[in-house]
Design an enzyme around this catalytic site. Structure first.
Site, mmCIF file in Angstrom:
data_model
loop_
_atom_site.group_PDB
_atom_site.id
_atom_site.type_symbol
_atom_site.label_atom_id
_atom_site.label_comp_id
_atom_site.label_asym_id
_atom_site.label_seq_id
_atom_site.Cartn_x
_atom_site.Cartn_y
_atom_site.Cartn_z
ATOM 1 N N CYS A 32 0.868 -1.179 0.000
ATOM 2 C CA CYS A 32 0.000 0.000 0.000
ATOM 3 C C CYS A 32 0.900 1.223 0.000
ATOM 4 O O CYS A 32 1.684 1.409 -0.920
ATOM 5 C CB CYS A 32 -0.969 -0.019 1.180
ATOM 6 S SG CYS A 32 -0.180 -0.152 2.790
ATOM 7 N N ARG A 40 -2.145 -0.930 5.396
ATOM 8 C CA ARG A 40 -3.370 -1.453 4.797
ATOM 9 C C ARG A 40 -3.112 -2.825 4.189
ATOM 10 O O ARG A 40 -3.977 -3.702 4.196
ATOM 11 C CB ARG A 40 -3.876 -0.495 3.710
ATOM 12 C CG ARG A 40 -4.500 0.774 4.255
ATOM 13 C CD ARG A 40 -4.844 1.745 3.146
ATOM 14 N NE ARG A 40 -3.678 2.445 2.624
ATOM 15 C CZ ARG A 40 -3.721 3.397 1.693
ATOM 16 N NH1 ARG A 40 -4.880 3.749 1.167
ATOM 17 N NH2 ARG A 40 -2.628 4.001 1.294
#
Lengths: 301, 147
Positions: A252, A257
């Protein structure tokens, strides 16, 4: 050692059901010997406004990251973090947090780098616990410090570095997959320059060639639980064409994430080789002469 | 260092600087609880307020500048209870800058927040949300006083 697994039927369908517990299971096991509940949030103060009784806090930013080198803490510091929270090497650690357990999975991933065996996520995290009106407290637990061994971090299995991502680009496309879990705007390269603000950003926008675009939160249901296995398979396998035997690297912007997606692919769908590239876009998008694709197509190197 | 800061903001900076990292976090938590609710006239206007995208959690900000000669600045914030850090930052801005003149607000150094010593307790990354907040406030003050 360790606590019994949650035998809930939704969890049973996942590849590794022992990696999740339901709010009901946790409510029944709170206070059990051998269990430590860890809250890990995006917001560094959220725990202090109220948390699950007995839960301790681990902050991803100020505690799991090395304050100087861009890296995770070392074995000594990790042992200290665990020991002062009453976590032994045999403890069952249940993580939960805000934002669909985004940061909880990140903490779990870091614990996994150190090979902590019994790590689990509270399905639905903080939001579901609160929505069910379960008990919360501002009382700070005072765990008795215990000894946690100094274990060397293993960066070879579930973590990827830039050089490995470059090598990965050369693999046979039928055996590999890259997953970009950022928003569509970040993936295409449109989102980069923010007015008035340098961001934690990158000098180039776009994605790593060949990467599939699957924003991380697609794996979460409305109530912050993970989607049932069949729905996850529909996204990652049927729609995106990933296969559980693929050599997968997820990324990410700084690797948080993507640790959520790492958890989904590894523990819920049973992919055998998934690595999280924590250098992610803040490294790739600033690196000289690495290939980048802009726009909504995956492209190739 | 705090010489160019408005008095309330300077006092906050001193409060933060005077305690250790853990107590700074506690102070920020207390401030987050003191952020005033939006006045009635903004109750339905949360979508018309400016969103500071750089903050990790949504924060809405409105700035009013008195039309008289003093040009005093009034700040209005809204942030959800599940974002206490963002609320704490907003509360620092509100406590420190609300009611000050436009000139004094514009004179606040962009990096004043480093003096709060929150880098260790909150992390430099999160602190950028506060830098962005101040930048937006100044932009709105400039826009309101441009004519």
């Amino acid at each position: 050692m360790g606590l019994p697994n949650d035998t809930d039927s939704k969890l049973a369908a996942y590849a590794h059901p022992k990696r999740l517990v339901t709010t009901e299971w946790l409510a029944q096991h709170l206070g059990d010997n051998g269990l430590v509940v860890v809250e890990s949030d995006e917001d560094v103060l959220l725990y202090d406004t109220g948390h699950i009784p007995g839960a301790v806090k681990v902050d991803w930013h100020t505690e799991l990251n090395d304050p100087v080198t861009r890296d995770y803490v070392d074995g000594e510091r990790f042992a200290q973090i665990c020991g002062e929270r009453g976590i032994t090497r045999d403890t069952t650690v249940v993580f939960y947090g805000d934002r669909n357990n985004w940061w909880a999975t990140y903490a779990l991933w870091v614990f996994s780098l150190f090979g902590h065996a019994d790590v689990r996520i509270l399905d639905g995290g903080r939001a579901k616990w609160v929505a069910e009106n379960r008990e919360m407290t501002t009382e700070q637990p005072k765990p008795t410090a215990v000894d946690y061994p100094v274990v060397e971090r293993d960066d070879t299995k579930i973590r990827a570095f830039k050089e490995q991502v470059l090598a990965h680009l050369g693999l046979d496309t039928s055996k590999k997959a890259l997953v970009d879990v950022r928003s569509p705007g970040e993936y295409s390269g449109e989102l980069l320059h923010m007015p008035d603000y340098p961001q934690e950003g990158a000098v180039r926008g776009g994605h790593i060639p060949g990467a599939a675009s699957v924003p991380w939160a697609r794996a979460a249901a409305e109530d912050a639980t993970f989607k049932p296995r069949a729905e996850l398979e529909a996204i990652y396998q049927q729609e995106q064409g990933l296969s559980s035997a693929d050599d997968v690297i997820a990324y990410c912007r700084i690797g948080e994430r993507s640790s959520h997606t790492w958890f989904v692919l590894t523990h819920l769908l049973g992919f055998s080789k998934v690595r999280n590239y924590d250098g992610s876009w803040t490294e790739w998008g600033n690196s000289v002469r690495v290939p980048i694709v802009q726009g909504s197509e995956r492209g190739s190197a | 260092m705090t010489a160019t800061l408005p008095p309330q903001l300077a006092e906050l900076v001193d409060d933060f600087a005077g305690v250790g990292p853990k107590d700074r976090l506690q102070l920020l938590l207390e401030l987050s609880m003191e952020l005033p609710a939006l006045p009635e006239r903004y109750a339905d206007a949360a979508d018309t307020m400016e969103q500071v995208h750089e903050c990790q959690s949504p924060l809405f900000l409105a700035v009013e500048v008195d039309p008289d000669a003093e040009r005093r600045v009034h700040l209005f914030f809204s942030a959800p209870p599940e974002a206490p850090t963002t609320r704490g930052f907003a509360s620092i801005m509100h406590t420190g800058l609300d009611g000050e003149t436009a000139a004094d607000v514009l004179a606040v150094p962009d990096d004043f927040y480093t003096a709060l010593g929150l880098g260790e307790a909150v992390s430099p990354l999160r602190l950028r949300g506060m830098a962005a907040m101040l930048a937006r406030i100044k932009n709105q003050v400039r826009a309101a006083t441009a004519t």
